[in-house]
Enzyme design. Sequence first.
Site, PDB file in Angstrom:
ATOM      1  N   LYS A 123       6.874 -91.672 -45.125  1.00 31.26           N
ATOM      2  CA  LYS A 123       5.991 -90.876 -45.280  1.00 31.26           C
ATOM      3  C   LYS A 123       6.415 -89.788 -44.695  1.00 31.26           C
ATOM      4  O   LYS A 123       6.353 -88.484 -45.329  1.00 31.26           O
ATOM      5  CB  LYS A 123       4.569 -91.380 -43.857  1.00 31.26           C
TER       6      LYS A 123
ATOM      7  N   ASP B  15      -9.070 -93.077 -44.344  1.00 31.66           N
ATOM      8  CA  ASP B  15      -8.164 -92.745 -46.624  1.00 31.66           C
ATOM      9  C   ASP B  15      -9.206 -92.673 -48.244  1.00 31.66           C
ATOM     10  O   ASP B  15      -9.179 -92.130 -48.450  1.00 31.66           O
ATOM     11  CB  ASP B  15      -7.237 -93.964 -46.312  1.00 31.66           C
TER      12      ASP B  15
ATOM     13  N   ASN C 239     -11.822 -95.708 -37.496  1.00 36.16           N
ATOM     14  CA  ASN C 239     -11.199 -96.529 -36.602  1.00 36.16           C
ATOM     15  C   ASN C 239     -11.523 -96.791 -35.427  1.00 36.16           C
ATOM     16  O   ASN C 239     -12.518 -95.531 -34.985  1.00 36.16           O
ATOM     17  CB  ASN C 239     -10.170 -96.735 -37.709  1.00 36.16           C
TER      18      ASN C 239
HETATM   19  N1  CTP Z   1      -3.274 -87.803 -43.492  1.00 43.44           N
HETATM   20  C1  CTP Z   1      -3.850 -86.873 -43.717  1.00 43.44           C
HETATM   21  N2  CTP Z   1      -5.144 -87.538 -45.046  1.00 43.44           N
HETATM   22  C2  CTP Z   1      -5.038 -88.907 -44.653  1.00 43.44           C
HETATM   23  C3  CTP Z   1      -4.492 -90.075 -44.417  1.00 43.44           C
HETATM   24  C4  CTP Z   1      -3.521 -89.641 -43.035  1.00 43.44           C
HETATM   25  O1  CTP Z   1      -4.129 -86.200 -42.969  1.00 43.44           O
HETATM   26  N3  CTP Z   1      -6.086 -88.532 -45.850  1.00 43.44           N
HETATM   27  C5  CTP Z   1      -2.388 -87.721 -41.889  1.00 43.44           C
HETATM   28  C6  CTP Z   1      -2.487 -89.068 -40.590  1.00 43.44           C
HETATM   29  O2  CTP Z   1      -3.613 -87.957 -39.894  1.00 43.44           O
HETATM   30  C7  CTP Z   1      -0.766 -88.739 -39.997  1.00 43.44           C
HETATM   31  C8  CTP Z   1       0.181 -89.432 -41.172  1.00 43.44           C
HETATM   32  O3  CTP Z   1      -1.297 -89.002 -42.495  1.00 43.44           O
HETATM   33  O4  CTP Z   1      -1.122 -88.144 -39.339  1.00 43.44           O
HETATM   34  C9  CTP Z   1      -0.263 -90.772 -41.906  1.00 43.44           C
HETATM   35  O5  CTP Z   1      -1.037 -91.126 -41.566  1.00 43.44           O
HETATM   36  P1  CTP Z   1      -0.791 -93.450 -41.941  1.00 43.44           P
HETATM   37  O6  CTP Z   1      -2.808 -93.512 -41.605  1.00 43.44           O
HETATM   38  O7  CTP Z   1      -0.535 -93.847 -40.626  1.00 43.44           O
HETATM   39  O8  CTP Z   1      -0.972 -93.310 -43.148  1.00 43.44           O
HETATM   40  P2  CTP Z   1      -1.851 -93.190 -44.703  1.00 43.44           P
HETATM   41  O9  CTP Z   1      -0.443 -92.038 -45.468  1.00 43.44           O
HETATM   42  O10 CTP Z   1      -3.177 -93.323 -44.463  1.00 43.44           O
HETATM   43  O11 CTP Z   1      -0.681 -94.452 -45.489  1.00 43.44           O
HETATM   44  P3  CTP Z   1      -0.814 -95.719 -45.396  1.00 43.44           P
HETATM   45  O12 CTP Z   1      -2.772 -95.960 -44.762  1.00 43.44           O
HETATM   46  O13 CTP Z   1      -0.952 -96.365 -46.755  1.00 43.44           O
HETATM   47  O14 CTP Z   1      -0.065 -96.141 -44.181  1.00 43.44           O
END
Ligand code: CTP
Length: 407
Positions: free
Chosen positions: A338, A280, A211
């Site tokens: 979250k 993710d 990303n």
């Molecule tokens: N995060 C993490 N590990 C992952 C995904 C996210 O530690 N596998 C952490 C990111 O560093 C951030 C927080 O979770 O501090 C939220 O990340 P974000 O990408 O906004 O959301 P997600 O939890 O991945 O959920 P979604 O993609 O469904 O919005």
Amino acid sequence: MKKRLEGKTVVLCVCGGIAAYKSVEVLRLLQKQGAEVRVIMTQGVQEFVGSLTFQALSGQPVFTSLFEKSDSAAMRHIDWAREADAVIVAPATANIIGKLANGIADDAMTTFMMAVRAPVLLCPSMNTHMYESRAVQRNIDILESDGCHVVEPGTGELACGETGAGRFPEPWIIVDRLLSFLTPKDFSGKKILVTAGPTQEPIDPVRFITNPSSGKMGFEIARMAEYRGAEVTLVSGPVTLYEPLNVTCIRTQTTHEMEQAVLSRFNGMDVVIKSAAVADYRVDNPSAHKIKKDSDQLVLTLVKNTDILKELGKAKTRQVLVGFAAETRDLVENAQKKVREKNLDMIVANIVGEKTSGFGIDTNIVKFLYKDGRREDLPSMLKEDVAMLLLDRVKELLPTAKRSGGQ
Ligand code: CTP
């Protein structure tokens, strides 16, 4: 750019040596930070760089001699000492280091240095053997115990043709160390882990899923936490930023590598701030060889990565845990969810995809959401300022130190 030295007077002492021309750049960078810069030069250095250069750029007379004819120069060493908020000696030669360590005051610079009470940053720069000599090292030790802050010289090829320690540090390093030196150390004794940047999930040896996160926000948090005295570990994905100084930097590529780097260090931390934009999903069974474009369609199977932050939320004891939420819609609702689901103390929520907020730029528009339901909506701010404010809030969330003596 945030001007961290606005309203401050910095006296730049420039001593003899071929590297003195680099002090001109130090002067410019100090001015960019809003400082009023005044320059003192030794007699010797004027053989290398003319005082007119510094005079023109600083807009001030350069102080070179105790015996100047003008009235205003008569007590300049005392006046400037009184008005200085900080002093940088760069380059600091073996000679000036020796004089300062031993209380010799026989010219404009040394009399000023004897009188000044402001914090002093010393940047030794000389031939390697001179730098490593017992006399210079002894004198540096004395100056450090007198309260001077020493910036280690760079290592590499020197003007004298030798290679080793003694190079004039990069000008940005000198200014960065001054900013750190002048910042109150309210996080001293605290261990902070910050994550930054994207992660990359390989598809084959030459392609990956990622990303556009630049890592800027996390790097600014790490830099500001170091300024404030914390012991900082920065775990980053692949980014192209300068590593903040005096910070332990760990480079990772995949989410799995970041997970291992973070989870293995979690126990020792007081604060964890997860600003990384973590992938993710990863590709199931990445190809060992470059995928050829033989077929019209290519289907990749993605499998879910561990949610690192969620794991930290489960393992959390005394740590303050801060997450980030990058959203394109329903910012507050998604971020609140979250906070709950990942057992966070607070989350920094921002809308991505806008001109003044999000990936790759210096500013951000964020909201701070806390686990007790409080919320702060912030205007567009430099990431550096968001970092400082975030640390202010984290400080309020830290458990207060237990009193000793069982009272
Ligand atoms: N995060 C993490 N590990 C992952 C995904 C996210 O530690 N596998 C952490 C990111 O560093 C951030 C927080 O979770 O501090 C939220 O990340 P974000 O990408 O906004 O959301 P997600 O939890 O991945 O959920 P979604 O993609 O469904 O919005």
